[in-house]
Design a protein around this motif. Structure first.
Motif, PDB file in Angstrom:
ATOM      1  N   LEU A 191      18.582  54.608  15.662  1.00 13.30           N
ATOM      2  CA  LEU A 191      19.361  55.426  16.669  1.00 13.30           C
ATOM      3  C   LEU A 191      18.375  55.859  17.560  1.00 13.30           C
ATOM      4  CD1 LEU A 191      21.882  56.418  17.501  1.00 13.30           C
ATOM      5  CD2 LEU A 191      21.722  58.510  16.157  1.00 13.30           C
TER       6      LEU A 191
ATOM      7  N   LEU B 216      17.474  53.394  20.166  1.00 15.17           N
ATOM      8  CA  LEU B 216      18.478  53.289  21.171  1.00 15.17           C
ATOM      9  C   LEU B 216      18.512  54.367  22.263  1.00 15.17           C
ATOM     10  CD1 LEU B 216      21.072  51.568  22.039  1.00 15.17           C
ATOM     11  CD2 LEU B 216      22.238  53.151  20.300  1.00 15.17           C
TER      12      LEU B 216
ATOM     13  N   ALA C 179      23.925  51.321  17.760  1.00 11.00           N
ATOM     14  CA  ALA C 179      22.674  51.107  16.992  1.00 11.00           C
ATOM     15  C   ALA C 179      22.874  50.362  15.656  1.00 11.00           C
ATOM     16  CB  ALA C 179      21.897  52.632  16.587  1.00 11.00           C
TER      17      ALA C 179
ATOM     18  N   GLN D  34      18.509  51.042  27.973  1.00 12.41           N
ATOM     19  CA  GLN D  34      18.974  51.976  27.138  1.00 12.41           C
ATOM     20  C   GLN D  34      20.379  52.386  28.120  1.00 12.41           C
ATOM     21  OE1 GLN D  34      15.377  54.406  26.918  1.00 12.41           O
ATOM     22  NE2 GLN D  34      15.426  54.176  24.785  1.00 12.41           N
TER      23      GLN D  34
END
Length: 398
Positions: free
Chosen positions: A333, A336, A326, A371
Motif C-alpha cells: 500500500l 501505491l 494495492a 500513482q
C-alpha cells in the motif's frame, strides 16, 4: 575465492576507470559506511562490478573525488539495491548517476514479501548470500579479507539479479511503473533537514516539564558537537537513554550527575565537565523550548476522529479503497501511494472533490503519474462517499 585488492591510490583509481569504461552493460554499485561507529555517513568502501571489466573495491577517503569515473559512466545504467541508502554518500565523492535500476525497490513493486538483498538473491538466483558483515565498522583499516569478499559479492550478483527482476517486471506489466519510481529516487531530497534535530532523542516524549526539556536539548547539542568533532557516532559517547535519564533527574551538582546510575557511556565520566555545563545551560536559559516540536506536521491519525472527524472519515474510506487496488496490483500500500501524501490530501482536500482536482493535489505532493492515474478516482469517490448520508448518490465523481 581470490584475494581482493582495495584501490587506495589515484594512479590505481585512474587505471580502474579505463578498465570499467572498457566493459559492457550496467554498472553495479554499492557503498559501505560506518553507521553506529562514526558521526559522518561518508562511504568508507565503494564497490563496482561490470561485465567485461571485473570487480573494483575503492577506498574513498584515500582517493578523494571520483569525478573522472562519474564522467565516464554517468549516462550508463547503475544498478543498486536500496539506492536511497547509498546515493547521498556516493554524491559526496562526485558519483551521481543519470539512470538507476534499484533491485530493492523493484522487488517491492513486484510484491515480494521480503526485499533484503540476501533474500531476493536466494529466491531469484538460488544463491545463498551471507550478510554477517553488513553492520561492521567499515572505517577499519586494513579491511579484513572476509569483509572484502562479502563486499565484492554484493555487487557481483547485482547484474544477474537486475536481469531476473526486469523479466518479472515486464511479465507483470510494471516496467513503466518501476522506471518512474527509479527516476523519482534520483530527484528526491534524501537528507531531511529538521528544524529541531534534538527532538530525535529517544525517550524525549517521556520528559515532562519545559525546563527538563531545555536540559535534554542542551545535552543533545553538546553531545552532537563532540561527536562531530571526534567523528564518532553520538550514541557511542553517551547513549540516548543516559541523556534522557539526566534530563529527568535534573541533578543539582556535578557529583550527583556522576553518581546517576543510568548516566553511562565511554564519555560519561571523561567529559563530565561538558555534560554538567550543558545541564547548567539548560537550567538557566531564557530560550525555553515548547513542549511539542514546530513544523507543518499533521496530527497523528489516531487523533483525527476528535480533531477533524470529516478528515478521519475521508482517510479511512480512501485507505479502504486503496487497499483493494494495492491487493489487485500485488503492491504494498505504501508504494501505491505514500501514507503521508494520502494524509495530507485527506486533511485538506481540494474543492470541489473530483478525480481531476484530487489528481492535481496528488501531483503537488509529489505523486508520480502512474500513482495519480491509479488512485485519483478511487480517492475522489471515497472522499465524496465518506460525507454522504445513506441513500445519496455519488454523481460528483465520474
Amino acid at each position: 575465492m581470490a584475494d581482493h585488492i582495495v584501490i587506495d591510490s589515484r594512479s590505481g583509481y585512474l587505471a580502474a576507470v579505463e578498465t570499467i569504461v572498457a566493459g559492457s552493460g550496467p554498472v553495479a554499485v554499492d557503498a559501505e559506511r560506518a553507521s553506529g561507529f562514526r558521526y559522518s555517513q561518508r562511504a568508507y568502501l565503494i564497490q563496482m562490478y561490470r561485465r567485461g571489466s571485473g570487480t573494483f573495491l575503492f577506498d574513498p577517503p584515500a582517493i578523494g573525488r571520483f569525478d573522472e569515473l562519474n564522467t565516464a559512466i554517468h549516462d550508463d545504467e547503475w544498478v543498486l539495491h536500496a539506492a536511497t541508502q547509498d546515493l547521498t554518500c556516493l554524491r559526496e565523492v562526485g558519483l551521481d548517476p543519470a539512470r538507476i535500476f534499484d533491485t530493492e525497490l523493484a522487488a517491492r513493486l513486484l510484491g515480494m514479501p521480503r526485499v533484503g538483498l540476501g533474500t531476493v538473491v536466494e529466491e531469484l538466483l538460488g544463491i545463498h548470500l551471507a550478510k554477517e558483515h553488513s553492520a561492521a565498522d567499515w572505517s577499519t583499516r586494513p579491511l579484513p579479507e572476509p569483509w572484502l569478499n562479502y563486499a565484492a559479492l554484493d555487487v557481483e550478483l547485482l547484474p544477474d539479479l537486475r536481469d531476473a527482476i526486469d523479466d518479472l517486471l515486464v511479465k507483470a506489466g510494471k516496467e513503466d511503473i518501476a522506471h518512474q519510481e527509479f527516476a523519482d529516487e534520483l530527484t528526491r531530497e534524501l537528507i531531511t533537514v529538521r528544524n529541531e534535530p534534538w527532538r530525535r532523542l529517544s525517550g524525549i516524549h517521556s520528559i515532562r516539564g519545559i525546563r527538563n526539556l531545555a536540559v535534554a536539548r542542551e545535552l543533545w547539542l553538546s553531545r552532537d558537537a563532540l561527536a562531530r568533532e571526534l567523528d564518532t557516532a553520538p550514541g557511542r559517547l553517551v547513549p540516548d537513554a543516559a541523556l534522557t535519564a539526566a534530563a529527568k533527574a535534573m541533578p543539582d551538582s556535578k557529583r550527583a550527575l556522576a553518581s546517576l546510575r543510568e548516566f553511562t557511556g565511554r564519555a560519561s565520566r571523561t567529559e563530565l565537565d561538558r555534560w554538567w555545563a550543558a545541564i547548567e545551560a539548560g537550567r538557566s536559559t531564557d530560550d525555553l523550548p515548547v513542549l511539542r516540536g514546530t513544523g507543518d506536521s499533521l496530527p497523528p491519525p489516531r487523533a483525527w476522529a476528535d480533531r477533524n472527524p470529516e478528515a478521519d472519515a475521508r482517510l479511512k474510506a480512501a485507505r479502504t479503497g486503496l487497499t483493494v487496488v494495492a491487493d489487485e496490483l500485488s503492491l504494498p500500500l505504501e508504494n501505491l501511494l505514500t501514507p503521508e501524501t494520502l494524509r495530507r490530501v485527506a486533511w485538506s482536500p481540494p474543492q470541489p472533490v473530483t478525480p481531476e482536482t484530487v489528481a492535481g493535489a496528488l501531483r503537488e505532493h509529489g505523486a508520480r503519474p502512474w500513482q495519480i492515474e491509479t488512485t485519483s478516482q478511487v480517492i475522489a469517490r471515497a472522499f465524496v462517499e465518506s460525507v454522504q448520508s445513506p441513500g445519496e448518490g455519488s454523481e460528483a465523481v465520474s
